[in-house]
Design a protein around this motif. Structure first.
Motif, PDB file in Angstrom:
ATOM      1  N   ALA A 126      34.601  72.178 -61.691  1.00  0.00           N
ATOM      2  CA  ALA A 126      35.299  73.462 -61.747  1.00  0.00           C
ATOM      3  C   ALA A 126      34.341  74.611 -62.035  1.00  0.00           C
ATOM      4  O   ALA A 126      34.482  75.698 -61.465  1.00  0.00           O
ATOM      5  CB  ALA A 126      36.409  73.400 -62.785  1.00  0.00           C
ATOM      6  N   ASP A 127      33.353  74.392 -62.907  1.00  0.00           N
ATOM      7  CA  ASP A 127      32.393  75.463 -63.225  1.00  0.00           C
ATOM      8  C   ASP A 127      31.629  75.904 -61.974  1.00  0.00           C
ATOM      9  O   ASP A 127      31.451  77.101 -61.735  1.00  0.00           O
ATOM     10  CB  ASP A 127      31.386  75.005 -64.283  1.00  0.00           C
ATOM     11  N   VAL A 130      34.053  77.935 -59.684  1.00  0.00           N
ATOM     12  CA  VAL A 130      34.344  79.255 -60.256  1.00  0.00           C
ATOM     13  C   VAL A 130      33.126  80.166 -60.151  1.00  0.00           C
ATOM     14  O   VAL A 130      33.249  81.349 -59.798  1.00  0.00           O
ATOM     15  CB  VAL A 130      34.836  79.115 -61.711  1.00  0.00           C
ATOM     16  N   ASN A 131      31.946  79.622 -60.421  1.00  0.00           N
ATOM     17  CA  ASN A 131      30.723  80.430 -60.345  1.00  0.00           C
ATOM     18  C   ASN A 131      30.401  80.859 -58.919  1.00  0.00           C
ATOM     19  O   ASN A 131      29.924  81.976 -58.698  1.00  0.00           O
ATOM     20  CB  ASN A 131      29.548  79.673 -60.962  1.00  0.00           C
ATOM     21  N   ALA A 134      32.706  83.718 -58.209  1.00  0.00           N
ATOM     22  CA  ALA A 134      32.295  84.893 -58.983  1.00  0.00           C
ATOM     23  C   ALA A 134      31.068  85.567 -58.370  1.00  0.00           C
ATOM     24  O   ALA A 134      30.953  86.796 -58.398  1.00  0.00           O
ATOM     25  CB  ALA A 134      32.022  84.504 -60.430  1.00  0.00           C
ATOM     26  N   ASP A 139      36.988  86.690 -59.258  1.00  0.00           N
ATOM     27  CA  ASP A 139      37.175  86.066 -60.561  1.00  0.00           C
ATOM     28  C   ASP A 139      38.366  85.121 -60.491  1.00  0.00           C
ATOM     29  O   ASP A 139      39.517  85.557 -60.519  1.00  0.00           O
ATOM     30  CB  ASP A 139      37.406  87.130 -61.637  1.00  0.00           C
ATOM     31  N   GLY A 141      38.452  82.466 -62.651  1.00  0.00           N
ATOM     32  CA  GLY A 141      38.308  81.702 -63.887  1.00  0.00           C
ATOM     33  C   GLY A 141      39.624  81.211 -64.453  1.00  0.00           C
ATOM     34  O   GLY A 141      39.671  80.171 -65.103  1.00  0.00           O
ATOM     35  N   MET A 142      40.714  81.943 -64.200  1.00  0.00           N
ATOM     36  CA  MET A 142      42.014  81.533 -64.697  1.00  0.00           C
ATOM     37  C   MET A 142      42.488  80.228 -64.077  1.00  0.00           C
ATOM     38  O   MET A 142      43.392  79.590 -64.579  1.00  0.00           O
ATOM     39  CB  MET A 142      43.046  82.644 -64.474  1.00  0.00           C
ATOM     40  N   HIS A 144      40.442  77.594 -63.711  1.00  0.00           N
ATOM     41  CA  HIS A 144      39.493  76.550 -64.120  1.00  0.00           C
ATOM     42  C   HIS A 144      40.198  75.238 -64.460  1.00  0.00           C
ATOM     43  O   HIS A 144      39.803  74.168 -63.992  1.00  0.00           O
ATOM     44  CB  HIS A 144      38.646  77.027 -65.302  1.00  0.00           C
TER      45      HIS A 144
END
Length: 153
Positions: A126-127, A130-131, A134, A139, A141-142, A144
């Motif tokens: 997930a990181d 998300v990155n 981004a 964004d 991140g919500m 994740h």
């Protein structure tokens, strides 16, 4: 146009115009995915108008509208299948590009590469997803937790 590549084979964009399609083809894209429901757009940008302009530009045109109720694994798989069957780079668009990014992120978490993996592992965590979003200004991140659950990481 504001085209943001998430990989070398998949990019997202806010709403495009019919007259943008020749430039999109000239930029090397082979398929355009419309993730925007017709209920959100004026007649000048409806599916039939965009499909005709895409065909005239030599582009494959796929319609997969994303609304809250349809945003899930089945839609992510359909988007991934459209990308996998594409003969080259894909541009997906919606109002801002966010929904196209979210469906891409879900597909990545499920192990669907959409033509190109974003990391060496078969399913990115997930990181990483998300990155990657981004880095292109989205964004997510919500999501994740949902992405982690989809990828079992």
């Amino acid at each position: 146009m504001d085209i943001r590549p998430l990989t070398t084979r998949y990019a997202v964009s806010p709403q495009i115009n019919p007259e943008d399609l020749p430039a999109i083809a000239a930029a090397g894209f082979k398929t355009v995915i419309n993730n925007r429901p017709c209920s959100e757009i004026p007649p000048s940008h409806q599916t039939d108008v965009m499909a005709e302009a895409a065909a005239a530009a030599g582009l494959n045109y796929v319609v997969l509208p994303i609304v809250h109720s349809s945003l899930g694994p089945d839609l992510a798989k359909a988007q991934a299948q459209a990308c996998e069957s594409a003969e080259g780079p894909v541009l997906a668009y919606c109002a801002s590009g966010t929904r196209c990014t979210i469906v891409w992120a879900m597909a990545q978490a499920m192990g669907e590469t959409m033509g190109q993996a974003i990391c060496e592992t078969e399913t990115p965590d997930a990181d990483t997803i998300v990155n990657a979003a981004a880095a292109q200004g989205y964004d997510i991140g919500m999501l994740h937790g949902q992405l982690a659950a989809l990828s079992n990481t």
